[in-house]
Scaffold this motif. Structure first.
Motif, PDB file in Angstrom:
ATOM      1  N   ARG A 124      75.660-103.220  -8.122  1.00  0.00           N
ATOM      2  CA  ARG A 124      75.999-102.094  -8.977  1.00  0.00           C
ATOM      3  C   ARG A 124      76.730-102.612 -10.203  1.00  0.00           C
ATOM      4  N   VAL A 125      76.790-101.765 -11.219  1.00  0.00           N
ATOM      5  CA  VAL A 125      77.565-102.050 -12.414  1.00  0.00           C
ATOM      6  C   VAL A 125      78.416-100.820 -12.690  1.00  0.00           C
ATOM      7  N   THR A 126      79.689-101.048 -12.924  1.00  0.00           N
ATOM      8  CA  THR A 126      80.612 -99.976 -13.271  1.00  0.00           C
ATOM      9  C   THR A 126      80.968-100.081 -14.746  1.00  0.00           C
ATOM     10  N   VAL A 127      81.562 -99.026 -15.263  1.00  0.00           N
ATOM     11  CA  VAL A 127      82.053 -99.045 -16.642  1.00  0.00           C
ATOM     12  C   VAL A 127      83.247 -98.105 -16.725  1.00  0.00           C
ATOM     13  N   HIS A 128      84.234 -98.518 -17.492  1.00  0.00           N
ATOM     14  CA  HIS A 128      85.376 -97.659 -17.820  1.00  0.00           C
ATOM     15  C   HIS A 128      85.151 -97.223 -19.252  1.00  0.00           C
ATOM     16  N   SER A 129      84.863 -95.965 -19.451  1.00  0.00           N
ATOM     17  CA  SER A 129      84.385 -95.489 -20.744  1.00  0.00           C
ATOM     18  C   SER A 129      85.420 -94.685 -21.517  1.00  0.00           C
ATOM     19  N   SER A 130      85.268 -94.695 -22.826  1.00  0.00           N
ATOM     20  CA  SER A 130      85.997 -93.746 -23.662  1.00  0.00           C
ATOM     21  C   SER A 130      85.304 -92.396 -23.486  1.00  0.00           C
ATOM     22  N   PRO A 131      86.015 -91.309 -23.714  1.00  0.00           N
ATOM     23  CA  PRO A 131      85.368 -89.992 -23.593  1.00  0.00           C
ATOM     24  C   PRO A 131      84.137 -89.857 -24.494  1.00  0.00           C
ATOM     25  N   HIS A 140      71.906 -93.659 -19.752  1.00  0.00           N
ATOM     26  CA  HIS A 140      71.352 -94.961 -19.381  1.00  0.00           C
ATOM     27  C   HIS A 140      71.608 -95.308 -17.923  1.00  0.00           C
ATOM     28  N   GLY A 141      71.796 -94.279 -17.088  1.00  0.00           N
ATOM     29  CA  GLY A 141      71.804 -94.485 -15.652  1.00  0.00           C
ATOM     30  C   GLY A 141      73.155 -94.476 -14.962  1.00  0.00           C
ATOM     31  N   PHE A 142      74.236 -94.419 -15.700  1.00  0.00           N
ATOM     32  CA  PHE A 142      75.552 -94.368 -15.066  1.00  0.00           C
ATOM     33  C   PHE A 142      75.832 -92.940 -14.608  1.00  0.00           C
ATOM     34  N   GLU A 143      76.468 -92.832 -13.462  1.00  0.00           N
ATOM     35  CA  GLU A 143      76.833 -91.521 -12.953  1.00  0.00           C
ATOM     36  C   GLU A 143      78.169 -91.607 -12.227  1.00  0.00           C
ATOM     37  N   SER A 144      78.825 -90.474 -12.130  1.00  0.00           N
ATOM     38  CA  SER A 144      80.094 -90.430 -11.396  1.00  0.00           C
ATOM     39  C   SER A 144      79.822 -90.634  -9.918  1.00  0.00           C
ATOM     40  N   SER A 145      80.799 -91.193  -9.231  1.00  0.00           N
ATOM     41  CA  SER A 145      80.651 -91.435  -7.802  1.00  0.00           C
ATOM     42  C   SER A 145      81.918 -90.999  -7.073  1.00  0.00           C
ATOM     43  N   PRO A 146      81.770 -90.206  -6.043  1.00  0.00           N
ATOM     44  CA  PRO A 146      82.960 -89.817  -5.271  1.00  0.00           C
ATOM     45  C   PRO A 146      83.508 -90.966  -4.425  1.00  0.00           C
ATOM     46  N   ARG A 147      82.760 -92.057  -4.321  1.00  0.00           N
ATOM     47  CA  ARG A 147      83.193 -93.175  -3.482  1.00  0.00           C
ATOM     48  C   ARG A 147      83.816 -94.319  -4.253  1.00  0.00           C
TER      49      ARG A 147
END
Length: 160
Positions: A124-131, A140-147
């Motif tokens: 997996r790839v995570t990202v910490h994004s600006s609003p 581009h495929g990133f989504e929130s995850s409850p886990r």
């Protein structure tokens, strides 16, 4: 589509330009540097050279000028009986110069980094994004995850 754009790994001799983008980003967001620009650039180049096994920089180039960057940090994960070799990634420092924004170039860079992550076999790839950038990452495929959770740690000393 911009056919004069090239997305590729940054070459070692380009790290000063990449450091300049990082410096520009901080100034643009009203950050206060703790050092001078030249000292930062030298530190950045040294750091990048020492971290080639864990951090990979992709650049977006037009007419031999670097106009965007993104870093893929690769973290080795604990082996599992189902997979002896495991790793995940973190997309970091995605930056497109102001005059080149809102034309899809950042998305192309994100896609290139995710393709590289796939080549590396990352789980997996995570990202910490600006609003402001959340919609771009979502497209581009990133989504929130409850886990996937994080804890903010207040740094009181320099990192090792």
């Amino acid at each position: 589509m911009d056919n004069d754009i090239i997305i590729r790994p940054a070459a070692p001799h380009e790290l000063d330009a990449v450091a300049g983008l990082r410096w520009q980003w901080i100034l643009e967001n009203e950050g206060v540097p703790v050092t001078g620009r030249e000292e930062f650039v030298q530190h950045f180049i040294t750091w990048a050279g020492q971290n080639t096994s864990s951090h990979r920089c992709m650049v977006l180039v037009r007419d031999e000028v670097i106009i965007a960057m993104a870093w893929l940090a690769v973290l080795q994960r604990v082996p599992s009986p189902r997979a002896l070799q495991r790793a995940s990634g973190d997309l970091q420092c995605v930056y497109v110069v102001p005059g080149e924004r809102d034309g899809g170039l950042g998305g192309r860079l994100i896609d290139a980094v995710l393709a590289r992550a796939g080549e590396l076999g990352l789980e997996r790839v995570t990202v910490h994004s600006s609003p402001r950038a959340i919609p771009a990452y979502s497209r581009h495929g990133f989504e929130s995850s409850p886990r996937l959770l994080h804890a903010h740690i207040a740094r009181t000393t320099s990192c090792p």
